[in-house]
Design a protein around this motif. Structure first.
Motif, PDB file in Angstrom:
ATOM      1  N   VAL A 366       0.158 -36.200  23.652  1.00  0.00           N
ATOM      2  CA  VAL A 366       1.580 -36.157  23.991  1.00  0.00           C
ATOM      3  C   VAL A 366       1.682 -35.946  25.498  1.00  0.00           C
ATOM      4  N   LEU A 367       2.150 -36.964  26.200  1.00  0.00           N
ATOM      5  CA  LEU A 367       2.092 -37.007  27.654  1.00  0.00           C
ATOM      6  C   LEU A 367       3.443 -36.695  28.280  1.00  0.00           C
ATOM      7  N   ASP A 368       3.447 -35.752  29.218  1.00  0.00           N
ATOM      8  CA  ASP A 368       4.629 -35.451  30.016  1.00  0.00           C
ATOM      9  C   ASP A 368       4.592 -36.357  31.250  1.00  0.00           C
ATOM     10  N   LEU A 369       5.541 -37.295  31.346  1.00  0.00           N
ATOM     11  CA  LEU A 369       5.571 -38.250  32.447  1.00  0.00           C
ATOM     12  C   LEU A 369       6.119 -37.656  33.740  1.00  0.00           C
ATOM     13  N   ASN A 370       6.574 -36.420  33.710  1.00  0.00           N
ATOM     14  CA  ASN A 370       7.056 -35.757  34.924  1.00  0.00           C
ATOM     15  C   ASN A 370       5.883 -35.099  35.644  1.00  0.00           C
ATOM     16  N   VAL A 371       5.618 -35.564  36.853  1.00  0.00           N
ATOM     17  CA  VAL A 371       4.521 -35.039  37.658  1.00  0.00           C
ATOM     18  C   VAL A 371       5.108 -34.298  38.849  1.00  0.00           C
ATOM     19  N   LYS A 386       8.167 -36.235  40.186  1.00  0.00           N
ATOM     20  CA  LYS A 386       7.937 -37.671  40.276  1.00  0.00           C
ATOM     21  C   LYS A 386       7.561 -38.222  38.904  1.00  0.00           C
ATOM     22  N   ASP A 387       7.685 -39.534  38.777  1.00  0.00           N
ATOM     23  CA  ASP A 387       7.320 -40.212  37.534  1.00  0.00           C
ATOM     24  C   ASP A 387       5.834 -40.578  37.579  1.00  0.00           C
ATOM     25  N   PHE A 388       5.136 -40.233  36.524  1.00  0.00           N
ATOM     26  CA  PHE A 388       3.711 -40.529  36.402  1.00  0.00           C
ATOM     27  C   PHE A 388       3.413 -42.002  36.680  1.00  0.00           C
ATOM     28  N   ARG A 389       4.330 -42.886  36.253  1.00  0.00           N
ATOM     29  CA  ARG A 389       4.100 -44.331  36.355  1.00  0.00           C
ATOM     30  C   ARG A 389       4.173 -44.848  37.787  1.00  0.00           C
ATOM     31  N   LEU A 390       4.652 -44.035  38.716  1.00  0.00           N
ATOM     32  CA  LEU A 390       4.675 -44.445  40.126  1.00  0.00           C
ATOM     33  C   LEU A 390       3.283 -44.429  40.744  1.00  0.00           C
ATOM     34  N   TYR A 391       2.370 -43.672  40.147  1.00  0.00           N
ATOM     35  CA  TYR A 391       1.048 -43.470  40.738  1.00  0.00           C
ATOM     36  C   TYR A 391      -0.084 -44.060  39.908  1.00  0.00           C
ATOM     37  N   PHE A 392       0.152 -44.223  38.593  1.00  0.00           N
ATOM     38  CA  PHE A 392      -0.929 -44.640  37.713  1.00  0.00           C
ATOM     39  C   PHE A 392      -0.486 -45.826  36.855  1.00  0.00           C
ATOM     40  N   ASP A 393      -1.477 -46.571  36.398  1.00  0.00           N
ATOM     41  CA  ASP A 393      -1.239 -47.765  35.590  1.00  0.00           C
ATOM     42  C   ASP A 393      -0.983 -47.345  34.147  1.00  0.00           C
ATOM     43  N   PHE A 394       0.304 -47.161  33.822  1.00  0.00           N
ATOM     44  CA  PHE A 394       0.654 -46.682  32.485  1.00  0.00           C
ATOM     45  C   PHE A 394       0.394 -47.757  31.428  1.00  0.00           C
ATOM     46  N   THR A 580      12.732 -52.334  44.579  1.00  0.00           N
ATOM     47  CA  THR A 580      13.634 -52.671  43.468  1.00  0.00           C
ATOM     48  C   THR A 580      13.081 -52.181  42.142  1.00  0.00           C
ATOM     49  N   GLU A 581      11.790 -52.409  41.903  1.00  0.00           N
ATOM     50  CA  GLU A 581      11.204 -52.047  40.611  1.00  0.00           C
ATOM     51  C   GLU A 581      11.098 -50.534  40.437  1.00  0.00           C
ATOM     52  N   THR A 582      10.726 -49.823  41.473  1.00  0.00           N
ATOM     53  CA  THR A 582      10.598 -48.371  41.341  1.00  0.00           C
ATOM     54  C   THR A 582      11.969 -47.703  41.211  1.00  0.00           C
ATOM     55  N   LYS A 583      12.977 -48.286  41.831  1.00  0.00           N
ATOM     56  CA  LYS A 583      14.325 -47.753  41.675  1.00  0.00           C
ATOM     57  C   LYS A 583      14.805 -47.914  40.234  1.00  0.00           C
ATOM     58  N   GLU A 584      14.507 -49.064  39.649  1.00  0.00           N
ATOM     59  CA  GLU A 584      14.861 -49.288  38.242  1.00  0.00           C
ATOM     60  C   GLU A 584      14.090 -48.338  37.338  1.00  0.00           C
ATOM     61  N   LEU A 585      12.825 -48.095  37.658  1.00  0.00           N
ATOM     62  CA  LEU A 585      12.001 -47.198  36.860  1.00  0.00           C
ATOM     63  C   LEU A 585      12.520 -45.767  36.918  1.00  0.00           C
ATOM     64  N   SER A 586      13.158 -45.399  38.047  1.00  0.00           N
ATOM     65  CA  SER A 586      13.647 -44.024  38.248  1.00  0.00           C
ATOM     66  C   SER A 586      15.138 -43.899  37.960  1.00  0.00           C
ATOM     67  N   ASN A 587      15.638 -44.758  37.072  1.00  0.00           N
ATOM     68  CA  ASN A 587      17.042 -44.688  36.641  1.00  0.00           C
ATOM     69  C   ASN A 587      18.026 -44.813  37.796  1.00  0.00           C
ATOM     70  N   GLY A 588      17.712 -45.710  38.725  1.00  0.00           N
ATOM     71  CA  GLY A 588      18.634 -45.986  39.824  1.00  0.00           C
ATOM     72  C   GLY A 588      18.451 -45.106  41.041  1.00  0.00           C
ATOM     73  N   ASN A 589      17.509 -44.176  41.011  1.00  0.00           N
ATOM     74  CA  ASN A 589      17.266 -43.299  42.154  1.00  0.00           C
ATOM     75  C   ASN A 589      16.241 -43.927  43.101  1.00  0.00           C
ATOM     76  N   THR A 590      16.515 -43.833  44.388  1.00  0.00           N
ATOM     77  CA  THR A 590      15.611 -44.385  45.383  1.00  0.00           C
ATOM     78  C   THR A 590      14.299 -43.611  45.393  1.00  0.00           C
ATOM     79  N   VAL A 591      13.186 -44.331  45.474  1.00  0.00           N
ATOM     80  CA  VAL A 591      11.856 -43.727  45.467  1.00  0.00           C
ATOM     81  C   VAL A 591      11.273 -43.771  46.878  1.00  0.00           C
ATOM     82  N   GLU A 592      10.786 -42.640  47.321  1.00  0.00           N
ATOM     83  CA  GLU A 592      10.147 -42.561  48.636  1.00  0.00           C
ATOM     84  C   GLU A 592       8.705 -43.047  48.552  1.00  0.00           C
TER      85      GLU A 592
END
Length: 634
Positions: A366-371, A386-394, A580-592
């Motif tokens: 059971v994986l917590d995607l919040n890092v 941060k979202d786990f998927r921003l750094y690793f190949d989910f 564009t893709e990371t913003k969509e992944l983060s529910n519309g929030n800009t990713v640094e």
């Protein structure tokens, strides 16, 4: 006495039946005599008979047609391919075999498409389709007239050629071969493995988009990694011959029409097969080598997972389809832990321990995607979620291991655990080893970690007697494909033909007690001296560094074409695909594009240089971890 012996040996008729053995012997002799007579007669007849030679007989039209047919011509075409048989894979025991290896006769581990493969495809297609036109040249006194007529026909064809006619990207096989040959010739430092069918460009009748899968020719990263590129080819027609010519090839990922989404079929989050690559093309000769390698492969060896950078990323969360599926499952969850907000390496070490235990227990993790990203990597200077998927190949993780998102799990658990009487096994003691938990039948095993460090580290579960049992599955965890796409883009802009140097400065260069020579050895003048006999003048040089002042390396520009990570900011700015893709992944929030992402991309580009120079191996005599910490062998 002699008379009696003669009497015994003389044949006598005693009456009664005939001796059949004598009869059979006599019959056999007669048949053998007839056979010998027939052979003699046939030999005499063959000696005196002299038929017409069919090759010289004027009426042998069938034979003439065969020798002049397209099928026969293909037999006499030069074929530089090598038919590999069993002895090619045997151990070399003589000099001729050694020379064959040096000449590249032995099949490569993963056959790539060679220029000769594409050329042979074109020849075979032309012969099979009968599109080639042969010109018969008359060698008599009227040859001049024939040449004049041929020249007149050529001029007439050139005049009638419509140079502005749209090209047939999808149906013209000769055009397809032209594009493939152009790509192979244009990028000699790449090995091509698949080509997609060309795609028509709307609004551009003289352009085609083409995609391909490739690897750098000198790829030595030890993992089966492929890259995907798609570029736009602009064509023109020769006014004299009306043949198509490639006028220009676009930049990296310019052929957007040839990009396939690669999405999986099925419901959201459900594992499924990729859509069949119906547009992929491999020449026949290359496919023969692939099939031959597959036939000779060791079936007992597990196939290595393949990473393809450039395909669309599937970050959908895995879901359990039904109540019965959820209730039949077995789960493992880690709660709390001291890894939170530590360095990323600390997190990875503990996370892989947890994955290893889940694999050992044959349970879904059971994986917590919040890092929690440590403040050292953020622009704000504070720890950030941060979202786990921003750094690793989910996508690779969920295909390699059994995992489920923690929020989805608790939702399903709340709906069904009471109804289906699902049980939970709870432990806070890290001394409860995975071996002791193997016989637990409860649906959920929950490990709760306290607040006292270091006993609350996840990695403690894999220490002691467990260390020899639980193996960290490093092959489950890959870097994000979106970050690796940046690596591919940067390398492609340098045509995968560059050298790289890793220059460590920052805090270490300022600490002269632990690193007394680092600041001097990494100065521009020292770098020029060190690189002088290692990197040729005019070469592309990628500098991976933590030096904040990028103008620090300007003196190197006089001798090299230097590149720094910030030279490629367009890959993560607000107009980029990553943004564009990371913003969509983060529910519309800009990713640094944070510090850890920078380090990951910087390191991976460095590793793809043809010649790689490390700070503490090539630039300075200082030890990596400070004074007196160098290995004894160094």
């Amino acid at each position: 006495m002699m008379g009696r012996a003669a009497a015994l040996s003389a044949p006598r008729w005693r009456g009664g039946g005939i001796d059949f053995r004598d009869s059979l012997r006599s019959g056999g002799n007669l048949l053998f005599a007839l056979f010998v007579a027939a052979v003699l007669a046939f030999t005499l007849l063959a000696a005196v008979h002299s038929p017409d030679d069919p090759l010289l007989h004027p009426s042998s039209h069938q034979l003439t047609a065969f020798l002049t047919s397209a099928t026969s011509n293909s037999t006499f075409l030069a074929d530089d391919s090598v038919l590999r048989t069993g002895e090619d894979f045997a151990a070399v025991s003589n000099s001729s075999d050694a020379a064959a290896i040096e000449a590249g006769v032995i099949a490569e581990a993963v056959p790539f498409i060679k220029l000769s493969d594409v050329a042979s495809e074109e020849s075979m297609d032309g012969a099979g389709a009968g599109t080639e036109q042969t010109v018969t040249v008359d060698t008599d006194a009227n040859s001049d007239a024939g040449a004049a007529a041929a020249e007149e026909n050529t001029i007439a064809e050139a005049v009638s050629c419509d140079t502005e006619a749209p090209v047939d990207c999808t149906g013209d096989r000769d055009l397809f071969n032209l594009l493939m040959r152009t790509a192979i010739e244009r990028f000699p430092d790449l090995h091509f493995y698949r080509f997609g069918r060309p795609v028509t460009v709307p609004g551009s009748p003289m352009a085609c988009d083409l995609a391909w899968r490739f690897r750098p020719a000198e790829d030595t990263n030890g993992r089966t990694t492929y890259y995907k590129d798609y570029r736009r080819f602009v064509l023109t027609r020769d006014v004299n011959t009306c043949t198509l010519v490639v006028n220009s090839v676009g930049e990296y990922h310019s052929g957007t029409g040839a990009k396939r989404n690669g999405r999986r079929k099925g419901k959201k989050g459900k594992k499924g097969k990729r859509e069949a690559p119906v547009t992929d093309f491999v020449p026949d000769k290359t496919q023969m080598r692939l099939d031959e390698n597959a036939a000779n492969a060791d079936t007992n060896t597990a196939s290595e997972p393949v990473l393809v950078i450039g395909e669309a990323v599937n970050d959908n969360l895995p879901v359990v389809e039904s109540e019965s599926d959820f209730s039949r499952g077995k789960y493992l969850i880690y709660m709390g832990g001291g890894e939170r907000c530590k360095s990323m390496n600390h997190f990875i070490w503990g996370f892989l321990c947890a994955l290893g235990e889940a694999q050992f227990l044959n349970r879904t993790f059971v994986l917590d995607l919040n890092v929690c990203l440590n403040s050292r990597y953020t622009m704000s200077g504070k720890d950030e979620e941060k979202d786990f998927r921003l750094y690793f190949d989910f996508e690779h993780l969920k295909e390699s291991a059994s995992v489920i998102d923690q929020s989805q799990f608790w939702t399903d658990w709340g709906k069904w655990h009471k109804k289906d009487r699902l049980k939970n096994y709870y432990t806070e003691d890290i001394k409860v080893t995975p071996m002791k938990l193997r016989d637990v039948k409860d649906t959920l095993i929950m490990r709760k970690f306290g607040n006292v460090e270091p006993d609350n580290y996840w990695s403690r579960v894999c220490e002691g007697e467990t260390e020899g049992v639980i193996k960290r599955p490093w092959h489950f965890l890959w870097k994000s494909r979106r970050l690796m796409e940046m690596v591919s883009a940067i390398s492609s802009r340098m045509n995968w033909d560059f050298d790289s140097v890793h220059v460590v400065r920052g805090e270490k260069a300022q600490n002269t007690q632990l690193w007394p020579n680092l600041d001097r050895d990494t100065s521009p003048d020292s770098l020029l001296t060190t690189l002088n006999d290692k990197v040729g003048a005019g070469r592309h040089l990628y500098i991976a560094t933590n030096e904040p002042d990028k103008s620090f390396f300007d003196p190197l520009k006089d001798k090299y074409v230097t590149h720094l990570l910030d030279d490629f900011k367009d890959l993560w700015d607000e107009n980029s695909e990553w943004y564009t893709e990371t913003k969509e992944l983060s529910n519309g929030n800009t990713v640094e594009f944070d510090g850890y992402m920078r380090v990951a991309v910087d390191t991976e580009v460095f590793l793809r240089g043809k010649r790689k120079l490390e700070t503490f191996n090539s630039l300075t005599s200082d030890c990596k971890n400070g004074v007196n910490t160098c290995p004894a062998s160094s």
